[in-house]
Scaffold this motif. Structure first.
Motif, PDB file in Angstrom:
ATOM      1  N   GLY A  81       0.774  -1.231   0.000  1.00  0.00           N
ATOM      2  CA  GLY A  81       0.000   0.000   0.000  1.00  0.00           C
ATOM      3  C   GLY A  81       0.810   1.289   0.000  1.00  0.00           C
ATOM      4  N   LYS A  82       2.058   1.217  -0.448  1.00  0.00           N
ATOM      5  CA  LYS A  82       2.932   2.396  -0.392  1.00  0.00           C
ATOM      6  C   LYS A  82       3.606   2.705  -1.727  1.00  0.00           C
ATOM      7  N   ALA A  83       3.037   2.239  -2.822  1.00  0.00           N
ATOM      8  CA  ALA A  83       3.707   2.394  -4.121  1.00  0.00           C
ATOM      9  C   ALA A  83       3.924   3.853  -4.487  1.00  0.00           C
ATOM     10  N   ASN A  84       2.895   4.684  -4.363  1.00  0.00           N
ATOM     11  CA  ASN A  84       3.062   6.086  -4.749  1.00  0.00           C
ATOM     12  C   ASN A  84       4.046   6.810  -3.843  1.00  0.00           C
ATOM     13  N   ASP A  85       3.990   6.530  -2.541  1.00  0.00           N
ATOM     14  CA  ASP A  85       4.939   7.150  -1.610  1.00  0.00           C
ATOM     15  C   ASP A  85       6.370   6.721  -1.929  1.00  0.00           C
ATOM     16  N   PHE A  86       6.538   5.431  -2.180  1.00  0.00           N
ATOM     17  CA  PHE A  86       7.863   4.902  -2.491  1.00  0.00           C
ATOM     18  C   PHE A  86       8.385   5.520  -3.791  1.00  0.00           C
ATOM     19  N   HIS A  87       7.545   5.551  -4.808  1.00  0.00           N
ATOM     20  CA  HIS A  87       7.952   6.102  -6.101  1.00  0.00           C
ATOM     21  C   HIS A  87       8.339   7.573  -5.965  1.00  0.00           C
ATOM     22  N   LYS A  88       7.529   8.328  -5.264  1.00  0.00           N
ATOM     23  CA  LYS A  88       7.803   9.763  -5.090  1.00  0.00           C
ATOM     24  C   LYS A  88       9.132   9.985  -4.360  1.00  0.00           C
ATOM     25  N   ALA A  89       9.369   9.227  -3.303  1.00  0.00           N
ATOM     26  CA  ALA A  89      10.610   9.371  -2.538  1.00  0.00           C
ATOM     27  C   ALA A  89      11.821   8.933  -3.372  1.00  0.00           C
ATOM     28  N   LEU A  90      11.678   7.844  -4.119  1.00  0.00           N
ATOM     29  CA  LEU A  90      12.789   7.374  -4.948  1.00  0.00           C
ATOM     30  C   LEU A  90      13.066   8.352  -6.090  1.00  0.00           C
ATOM     31  N   PHE A  91      12.011   8.885  -6.681  1.00  0.00           N
ATOM     32  CA  PHE A  91      12.164   9.889  -7.737  1.00  0.00           C
ATOM     33  C   PHE A  91      12.960  11.082  -7.216  1.00  0.00           C
ATOM     34  N   GLN A  99      21.051  10.322  -6.585  1.00  0.00           N
ATOM     35  CA  GLN A  99      21.399   8.985  -6.105  1.00  0.00           C
ATOM     36  C   GLN A  99      21.107   7.925  -7.162  1.00  0.00           C
ATOM     37  N   ASP A 100      21.748   6.776  -7.018  1.00  0.00           N
ATOM     38  CA  ASP A 100      21.673   5.681  -7.983  1.00  0.00           C
ATOM     39  C   ASP A 100      20.598   4.674  -7.542  1.00  0.00           C
ATOM     40  N   PRO A 101      19.504   4.526  -8.313  1.00  0.00           N
ATOM     41  CA  PRO A 101      18.409   3.642  -7.896  1.00  0.00           C
ATOM     42  C   PRO A 101      18.717   2.155  -8.009  1.00  0.00           C
ATOM     43  N   SER A 102      19.891   1.800  -8.486  1.00  0.00           N
ATOM     44  CA  SER A 102      20.254   0.386  -8.557  1.00  0.00           C
ATOM     45  C   SER A 102      20.969  -0.077  -7.290  1.00  0.00           C
ATOM     46  N   GLN A 103      21.200   0.840  -6.375  1.00  0.00           N
ATOM     47  CA  GLN A 103      21.940   0.522  -5.156  1.00  0.00           C
ATOM     48  C   GLN A 103      20.993   0.199  -4.000  1.00  0.00           C
ATOM     49  N   LEU A 107      17.619   2.075  -2.194  1.00  0.00           N
ATOM     50  CA  LEU A 107      16.299   1.440  -2.122  1.00  0.00           C
ATOM     51  C   LEU A 107      15.876   1.195  -0.677  1.00  0.00           C
ATOM     52  N   ARG A 108      16.801   0.762   0.141  1.00  0.00           N
ATOM     53  CA  ARG A 108      16.479   0.504   1.558  1.00  0.00           C
ATOM     54  C   ARG A 108      16.138   1.808   2.288  1.00  0.00           C
ATOM     55  N   SER A 109      16.900   2.859   2.031  1.00  0.00           N
ATOM     56  CA  SER A 109      16.603   4.126   2.714  1.00  0.00           C
ATOM     57  C   SER A 109      15.268   4.690   2.244  1.00  0.00           C
ATOM     58  N   THR A 110      14.929   4.455   0.990  1.00  0.00           N
ATOM     59  CA  THR A 110      13.633   4.892   0.470  1.00  0.00           C
ATOM     60  C   THR A 110      12.514   4.104   1.141  1.00  0.00           C
ATOM     61  N   ALA A 111      12.676   2.804   1.228  1.00  0.00           N
ATOM     62  CA  ALA A 111      11.671   1.960   1.883  1.00  0.00           C
ATOM     63  C   ALA A 111      11.496   2.368   3.345  1.00  0.00           C
ATOM     64  N   GLU A 112      12.609   2.598   4.021  1.00  0.00           N
ATOM     65  CA  GLU A 112      12.537   3.014   5.427  1.00  0.00           C
ATOM     66  C   GLU A 112      11.811   4.354   5.564  1.00  0.00           C
ATOM     67  N   GLU A 113      12.110   5.272   4.664  1.00  0.00           N
ATOM     68  CA  GLU A 113      11.488   6.599   4.691  1.00  0.00           C
ATOM     69  C   GLU A 113       9.968   6.524   4.610  1.00  0.00           C
ATOM     70  N   VAL A 114       9.443   5.562   3.857  1.00  0.00           N
ATOM     71  CA  VAL A 114       7.989   5.467   3.683  1.00  0.00           C
ATOM     72  C   VAL A 114       7.356   4.406   4.578  1.00  0.00           C
ATOM     73  N   GLY A 115       8.151   3.845   5.478  1.00  0.00           N
ATOM     74  CA  GLY A 115       7.595   2.929   6.472  1.00  0.00           C
ATOM     75  C   GLY A 115       7.477   1.481   6.041  1.00  0.00           C
ATOM     76  N   LEU A 116       8.317   1.050   5.123  1.00  0.00           N
ATOM     77  CA  LEU A 116       8.305  -0.347   4.691  1.00  0.00           C
ATOM     78  C   LEU A 116       9.382  -1.140   5.421  1.00  0.00           C
ATOM     79  N   ASN A 117       9.204  -2.438   5.468  1.00  0.00           N
ATOM     80  CA  ASN A 117      10.172  -3.342   6.080  1.00  0.00           C
ATOM     81  C   ASN A 117      11.320  -3.542   5.089  1.00  0.00           C
TER      82      ASN A 117
END
Length: 181
Positions: A81-91, A99-103, A107-117
């Protein structure tokens, strides 16, 4: 811009994957000459102006990154339930912070930022849980004629291609609504 569209037109937005290049190695690759030429001829200024009109900063990528892991991580975010939040933060991390989205650290810091495990996300992506789904969505995009990013598909029927000013979207929505009348 997407948030403004959602508010003004009460639309739902779903970010879906597309690979401009299927053959990007995990470490990415240098920009092709045609991209370097386009940047030298002003494409950067246009993108910066569009971003600025939305109150955003814009920084072009220094190379072509592999986005496979990012697309698959986005599917994990969608499942939670966090796709838009994750996409916006990664963008933001990629196109504002450079930053490099292949690293995994990105990806982990983006997931953490939006509350994902973060551990679960990485484990499921590493074990290819979303690989087939992403490939299926990319094939669908190719089948309907997508050739560039971003491409906005409206009502599964109309497309707005490329980074465009808000007025282009307003005009598209107006035309679509007039056709329904």
């Amino acid at each position: 811009m997407v948030e403004k569209l959602k508010e003004e037109y009460n639309v739902d937005v779903e970010w879906r994957p597309f690979y401009l290049y299927w053959d990007i190695p995990a470490e990415g690759k240098e920009l092709p000459d045609y991209v370097k030429r386009a940047r030298a001829n002003g494409s950067e200024e246009r993108l910066q102006a569009i971003a600025s009109s939305y109150g955003m900063d814009f920084r072009s990528t220094a190379r072509i990154y592999s986005t496979r892991l990012a697309h698959e991580a986005t599917e994990y975010a969608r499942e939670n339930g966090k796709a838009n939040d994750f996409h916006k933060a990664l963008f933001r991390k990629v196109y504002t912070e450079g930053q490099d989205p292949s690293q995994w650290v990105v990806l982990r810091s983006t997931a953490e930022e939006v509350g994902l495990n973060t551990d679960e996300m990485q484990q499921l992506v590493v074990y290819n849980r979303y690989t087939g789904l992403v490939e299926e969505q990319v094939r669908w995009a190719q089948q309907i004629g997508v050739t560039g990013v971003p491409t906005y598909i409206i009502n599964d029927r109309y497309a707005v291609v490329g980074a465009q000013p808000y007025e282009v979207f307003k005009n598209a929505f107006t035309q679509i609504m007039n056709r329904k009348s």
